[in-house]
Enzyme design. Structure first.
Site, mmCIF file in Angstrom:
data_model
loop_
_atom_site.group_PDB
_atom_site.id
_atom_site.type_symbol
_atom_site.label_atom_id
_atom_site.label_comp_id
_atom_site.label_asym_id
_atom_site.label_seq_id
_atom_site.Cartn_x
_atom_site.Cartn_y
_atom_site.Cartn_z
ATOM 1 N N GLY A 176 0.826 -1.199 0.000
ATOM 2 C CA GLY A 176 0.000 0.000 0.000
ATOM 3 C C GLY A 176 0.860 1.249 0.000
ATOM 4 O O GLY A 176 1.645 1.471 -0.906
ATOM 5 N N GLY A 177 0.713 2.059 1.025
ATOM 6 C CA GLY A 177 1.486 3.294 1.083
ATOM 7 C C GLY A 177 1.134 4.214 -0.070
ATOM 8 O O GLY A 177 0.140 4.032 -0.786
ATOM 9 N N THR A 178 1.969 5.220 -0.272
ATOM 10 C CA THR A 178 1.710 6.194 -1.324
ATOM 11 C C THR A 178 1.711 5.539 -2.699
ATOM 12 O O THR A 178 0.828 5.778 -3.525
ATOM 13 C CB THR A 178 2.758 7.313 -1.277
ATOM 14 O OG1 THR A 178 2.786 7.883 0.035
ATOM 15 C CG2 THR A 178 2.426 8.401 -2.273
ATOM 16 N N ALA A 179 2.712 4.699 -2.979
ATOM 17 C CA ALA A 179 2.825 4.083 -4.299
ATOM 18 C C ALA A 179 1.638 3.182 -4.599
ATOM 19 O O ALA A 179 1.046 3.243 -5.685
ATOM 20 C CB ALA A 179 4.125 3.298 -4.396
ATOM 21 N N LYS B 264 3.550 24.888 -1.798
ATOM 22 C CA LYS B 264 4.991 24.926 -2.020
ATOM 23 C C LYS B 264 5.310 25.678 -3.312
ATOM 24 O O LYS B 264 4.800 25.334 -4.380
ATOM 25 C CB LYS B 264 5.533 23.485 -2.088
ATOM 26 C CG LYS B 264 7.012 23.384 -2.393
ATOM 27 C CD LYS B 264 7.430 21.920 -2.439
ATOM 28 C CE LYS B 264 8.880 21.773 -2.892
ATOM 29 N NZ LYS B 264 9.290 20.371 -2.994
ATOM 30 N N LEU C 188 9.401 2.749 -4.428
ATOM 31 C CA LEU C 188 10.693 2.322 -3.905
ATOM 32 C C LEU C 188 11.095 0.935 -4.379
ATOM 33 O O LEU C 188 12.278 0.606 -4.374
ATOM 34 C CB LEU C 188 10.678 2.360 -2.372
ATOM 35 C CG LEU C 188 10.469 3.735 -1.731
ATOM 36 C CD1 LEU C 188 10.431 3.611 -0.214
ATOM 37 C CD2 LEU C 188 11.552 4.707 -2.168
ATOM 38 N N GLU D 216 15.210 16.823 -4.533
ATOM 39 C CA GLU D 216 14.376 17.671 -5.386
ATOM 40 C C GLU D 216 12.919 17.184 -5.406
ATOM 41 O O GLU D 216 12.189 17.426 -6.361
ATOM 42 C CB GLU D 216 14.945 17.719 -6.804
ATOM 43 C CG GLU D 216 16.138 18.648 -6.964
ATOM 44 C CD GLU D 216 15.742 20.132 -6.989
ATOM 45 O OE1 GLU D 216 14.546 20.423 -6.982
ATOM 46 O OE2 GLU D 216 16.655 20.983 -7.037
ATOM 47 N N THR E 48 11.391 14.335 -5.837
ATOM 48 C CA THR E 48 11.002 13.561 -7.020
ATOM 49 C C THR E 48 10.361 12.215 -6.692
ATOM 50 O O THR E 48 9.872 11.542 -7.597
ATOM 51 C CB THR E 48 12.228 13.310 -7.913
ATOM 52 O OG1 THR E 48 13.274 12.723 -7.128
ATOM 53 C CG2 THR E 48 12.725 14.600 -8.536
#
Length: 510
Positions: free
Chosen positions: A14-17, A80, A336, A345, A347
Site C-alpha cells: 500500500g502506502g503512497t505508491a 509549495k 521504492l 528535489e 522527485t
C-alpha cells in the site's frame, strides 16, 4: 491478432505508491471488467520521506477529479513555491529553486541572457529578484494563479504541495475503495511462479489464502517482494554518483506559520530536509555513513529542529539506484520497489506518478508483448538518468571543502549528459532540455546560478535591443514582480481561508 485483455491486477503493498496506483487504475478503467485488488499489512510500516512534491502532482490530482481544498485539508497539507538550498554552494549561502520562471523571455531569447548582459555591464540586481515565486516564498506568501491576470506574474503561479504522505495514502485508499478496489489485509509468505514462463501466478498469504492475478504491480518498497525476491531482477547501484546511503526522519512541533517552500540544508556529510505541514513539521537527515556515524547524524538532526521532536528518529538504509528492469515479465515495480534517489528535489512521488502514467500508455494484454515492456523500461531508465544528473549537479558544483564528504563530492564523475549541460551554460549561458526531461530550463538555471556557475558570455542576440532598452525592460519586469508579491496574502491566511484542516484529524504516527 485478437487482444486478450487483462482481467485482474494485484497491487502488492500500500502506502503512497500502492494507493496512487490503485486510485489511478480505478479512475481510468472505470466500469470496465478489470478486477483491481491491493494486498497490504498494517504490521509493515511505510517510509514517509516523500512529503514534498513538484507541480506535476496537480495533473495527477486533477486526473482523479479530486477537490484541491478537500485534499489539502485531508492531508494536513500546505503549499509549495520551491525549494530553498542552504549551505550548498558554501556555508552561509542560500538560494531558492522556484517553480516559476525568471522574468519574461524577449524576442525568442530566454530572459536570463538579457540579465547576464546587464550584469556584465555592472547591473547589481540578482537574478532571483525577477521570480515571483522566490519573492513570495521569502515573504511567506501564497496565491493560486489568478485566471484574469494572464499578462501579470499573478496569472502564472506554478506551485505544488507539502503533505503528510500517510494521510495522502489514506485519502487515496478511500477514493480507490469507493470505486471498486478491493483491499486485503495480510502479509505475503510465498510467491508462486509459472514453471514454463517464469511469470508470477499468485501470492500466498500467511493465513494460507492464495491470490492469483494476470498482472502484478510491486509497491512493496525497498524489499521488492516480487520484482526482486521472486524474479531476481537485479539492481543497478548508483552510489558512485550519489554516495548518501542512510537517512533519519522525525516529525517536530510547529513553532510558527508554515513556510510556502521546502528547505534542504547541507550538513557535514549530507543534508537535512524541513517540510512544514499544518499540524507538524517533517524533518530528516540524509547522509553518507562512510563519513559520519549514525549517532552523530542523529545529533545533528535533533539539534537543528525548529521545535520539539514528536518521537524518536526513524532509521532508513538505502542504496541509490534502480532495478535493472522496472517491468519484468508480468510484474511492474512502482515506487521504492523500482528504485530510489534521495528526495533532494522532491522527485519520489513524481516518479510514482510518471510510472503510473507510462503504464497507462503501455498497458498490456495477457500476451505481455516484450516490445511494450522494453519501451516502458527504456523510457523509465531515461527519466531516472536525467533526475540523477540533476541531483549530482547540486553536490558537484560546490565551493565547499570543509569536510571529507564535500571534498569527495567535488570530484563526482560526470555523465555525458551532465557534462554537456555544464559546458553549454559555462560558455554562453545556454540551458537546453532533452525531450521528456523532467526538469525544465528554469530548474537547471536556478541550480546552476545558485551553485555559483558563472557563464563566460550570453546569447549574442541580446545586443540587438540596445543597452538602454534592456535596462528599461528589466526595471519594468522587476516592478511587476514586486507589485504582484504585494498583492498576495500570507501563506497562513490563504490556508486558513481556503483549506484549514480540522484540529482532530489523525496525526502522523509512523
Amino acid at each position: 491478432m485478437p487482444v486478450d485483455p487483462i482481467r485482474s491486477v494485484l497491487i502488492v503493498g500500500g502506502g503512497t505508491a500502492g494507493w496512487m496506483t490503485a486510485a489511478a487504475l480505478a479512475k481510468i478503467f472505470g466500469d470496465q471488467a478489470l478486477d483491481i485488488r491491493l494486498v497490504e499489512s498494517e504490521q509493515i510500516g511505510t517510509v514517509g520521506v516523500g512529503e514534498a512534491t513538484i507541480p506535476q502532482i496537480l495533473l495527477f490530482n486533477r486526473m482523479l477529479g479530486i477537490d484541491e481544498n478537500e485534499f489539502v485539508r485531508a492531508t494536513q497539507g500546505t503549499f509549495k513555491l520551491g525549494i530553498e538550498f542552504v549551505n550548498w554552494r558554501r556555508e552561509g549561502h542560500s538560494y531558492i529553486h522556484p517553480f516559476g520562471s525568471y522574468g519574461s523571455d524577449m524576442d525568442g531569447v530566454m530572459f536570463h541572457h538579457f540579465w547576464l548582459h546587464a550584469r556584465q555591464r555592472g547591473y547589481e540586481v540578482d537574478l532571483p529578484e525577477f521570480c515571483l515565486q522566490i519573492i513570495a516564498a521569502r515573504q511567506g506568501k501564497f496565491l493560486r494563479p489568478v485566471p484574469d491576470a494572464r499578462n501579470s506574474p499573478l496569472g502564472h503561479i506554478a506551485y505544488a504541495f507539502q503533505f503528510d504522505a500517510s494521510l495522502y495514502a489514506a485519502y487515496l485508499r478511500r477514493y480507490a475503495e469507493g470505486r471498486g478496489v478491493t483491499r486485503t489485509e495480510g502479509r505475503i509468505a510465498n510467491t508462486r511462479l509459472d514453471p514454463e514462463t517464469g511469470h508470477v501466478q499468485g501470492v500466498q498469504l500467511e493465513n494460507g489464502e492464495t491470490i492469483e492475478a494476470d498482472f502484478f504491480i510491486d509497491c512493496s518498497g525497498f524489499r521488492g517482494l516480487l520484482i526482486e525476491q521472486a524474479l531476481k531482477t537485479g539492481y543497478e547501484d548508483w552510489s558512485s554518483w550519489l554516495p548518501c546511503n542512510s537517512a533519519l526522519a522525525v516529525p517536530s512541533e510547529n513553532t510558527g506559520p508554515p513556510s510556502p517552500y521546502t528547505r534542504a540544508t547541507a550538513r557535514k556529510a549530507g543534508w537535512q530536509w524541513r517540510i512544514p505541514l499544518q499540524h507538524r513539521t517533517g524533518n530528516g537527515h540524509v547522509y553518507c555513513s562512510d563519513h559520519i556515524s549514525d549517532d552523530e547524524a542523529a545529533n545533528i538532526l535533533l539539534s537543528n529542529l525548529d521545535g520539539p521532536a514528536l518521537r524518536d528518529p526513524l532509521q532508513l538504509r538505502f542504496t541509490t539506484g534502480h532495478r535493472k528492469k522496472f517491468w519484468n515479465k508480468n510484474v511492474l515495480a512502482i515506487g521504492l520497489s523500482a528504485g530510489f534517489m534521495e528526495p533532494l528535489e522532491s522527485t519520489s512521488i513524481h516518479l510514482i506518478q510518471s510510472g503510473i502514467a507510462r503504464l497507462m500508455t503501455l498497458f498490456p494484454d495477457r500476451a505481455f508483448n516484450p516490445v511494450d515492456i522494453d519501451e516502458y523500461n527504456r523510457l523509465t531508465l531515461q527519466e531516472y538518468d536525467y533526475v540523477r544528473d540533476f541531483l549530482v549537479l547540486h553536490y558537484r558544483q560546490t565551493e565547499r571543502d570543509d569536510s571529507e564528504f564535500w571534498r569527495y563530492c567535488r570530484n563526482l564523475p560526470l555523465t555525458d549528459h551532465l557534462a554537456r549541460k555544464l559546458a553549454l551554460y559555462q560558455t554562453n549561458g545556454r540551458v537546453s532540455r532533452e525531450k521528456d526531461e523532467l526538469f525544465n530550463e528554469t530548474s537547471w538555471l536556478a541550480v546552476l546560478d545558485g551553485q555559483g556557475v558563472v557563464p563566460q558570455g550570453h546569447h549574442p542576440l541580446v545586443t540587438g535591443l540596445g543597452d538602454a532598452e534592456v535596462d528599461a525592460r528589466l526595471e519594468q519586469i522587476l516592478g511587476a514582480v514586486r507589485a504582484s508579491a504585494r498583492q498576495m496574502p500570507s501563506h497562513a491566511d490563504f490556508i486558513a481561508n481556503q483549506c484549514a484542516a480540522p484540529a482532530d484529524i489523525q496525526l502522523f504516527q509512523a
